[in-house]
Enzyme design. Structure first.
Site, mmCIF file in Angstrom:
data_model
loop_
_atom_site.group_PDB
_atom_site.id
_atom_site.type_symbol
_atom_site.label_atom_id
_atom_site.label_comp_id
_atom_site.label_asym_id
_atom_site.label_seq_id
_atom_site.Cartn_x
_atom_site.Cartn_y
_atom_site.Cartn_z
ATOM 1 N N ASP A 224 0.856 -1.197 0.000
ATOM 2 C CA ASP A 224 0.000 0.000 0.000
ATOM 3 C C ASP A 224 0.888 1.241 0.000
ATOM 4 O O ASP A 224 0.663 2.181 0.755
ATOM 5 C CB ASP A 224 -0.920 -0.016 1.227
ATOM 6 C CG ASP A 224 -1.999 1.055 1.150
ATOM 7 O OD1 ASP A 224 -2.383 1.441 0.020
ATOM 8 O OD2 ASP A 224 -2.460 1.531 2.205
ATOM 9 N N HIS A 226 1.387 4.166 -1.291
ATOM 10 C CA HIS A 226 1.004 5.423 -1.942
ATOM 11 C C HIS A 226 1.732 6.564 -1.248
ATOM 12 O O HIS A 226 2.355 6.401 -0.198
ATOM 13 C CB HIS A 226 -0.514 5.611 -1.895
ATOM 14 C CG HIS A 226 -1.101 5.571 -0.523
ATOM 15 N ND1 HIS A 226 -1.013 6.625 0.367
ATOM 16 C CD2 HIS A 226 -1.795 4.589 0.132
ATOM 17 C CE1 HIS A 226 -1.627 6.315 1.490
ATOM 18 N NE2 HIS A 226 -2.108 5.079 1.377
#
Length: 255
Positions: A224, A226
């Site tokens: 994840d 980001h």
């Protein structure tokens, strides 16, 4: 600095270093203990607590009064404050065991992995300080504190588009929360302004090396990654000369 996510994969063959196990480390129950303890008891063990705390016990007055909301997510809320040692820290507050909330068993992997990634800064064969350090974890029960609610309202008013989360006064007095105290990792990559290409290159290089170390040591994969999960801060040395602030570029050196 990289914030963790709870993902691991099978050990890759041919590693030259001894792997660090996630089970059996200090504060982590053995397999035999895990078969005996309930999920709630395991969480209390990880938190080094004999019982569930109140918000006031977990976040004492001066620390609570200094809290300012700095972020949020589907998990809950994040506040910046100054802890009892005078250090700037981030408090991640996650409601658990309610409707559409994580359970004891679901929050445990996040705590375990955060701890193990924190320990990489002290590694010998594989070492990195690139993951946010987890100072402590508390299991808390109670209504949302008034000051944190006021800080939530301020964020909601000042933030373009407001908060995505429901106002925390919806939580009952019986609500359970996990409070995680992390080091202050700085500004998220989405809002950080690089001054030069050299700075951006250095940040990317550090991210790559940090993830490589975690993979070698723990077979960890971040799934994840980001730009909200990458935190950046400047580390130039700050001095005061005759009351005037003087910043010195360190270029990676420290006297």
């Amino acid at each position: 600095m990289v914030t963790p996510t709870s993902e691991r994969r099978a050990k890759s063959p041919g590693s030259a270093c001894k792997q660090t196990p996630l089970r059996g480390s200090l504060g982590i129950p053995s397999r035999r203990q895990s078969n005996i303890l309930s999920p709630k008891e395991k969480l209390l063990l990880y938190c080094d607590q004999q019982r569930i705390l109140t918000f006031q016990e977990c976040i004492p007055g001066p620390v609570m009064d200094a809290c300012v909301k700095i972020g949020e997510g589907s998990f809950g809320e994040v506040f910046r404050t100054t802890n009892k040692d005078g250090n700037t820290v981030a408090l991640k507050i996650v409601p658990i065991e309610g409707e559409n909330q994580k359970t004891f068993e679901e929050i445990l992997p996040e705590i375990v992995i955060s701890r193990e990634l924190s320990k990489l800064k002290e590694g010998s064969c594989n070492r990195t300080g690139g993951f946010i350090h987890l100072h402590r974890v508390c299991l808390v029960q109670g209504a949302w504190p008034d000051h944190l609610l006021a800080m939530w309202d301020q964020w909601h008013t000042e933030r373009e588009g407001g908060s995505y989360n429901d106002r925390p006064d919806i939580f009952p007095d019986s609500q359970l929360f996990v409070v995680m105290e992390f080091e202050d990792g700085g500004c998220d990559l989405e809002h950080f302004q690089f001054s030069t290409f050299k700075e951006a290159k250095a940040a990317l290089h550090q991210i790559c090396v940090t993830l490589a170390v975690a993979e070698a040591a723990l077979q960890f994969e971040h799934r994840d990654l980001h730009w909200g999960n990458v935190l950046v801060k400047r580390i130039d040395s700050t001095h005061y000369l005759n009351g005037e602030k003087v910043c010195v570029a360190t270029s990676g050196l420290e006297k």
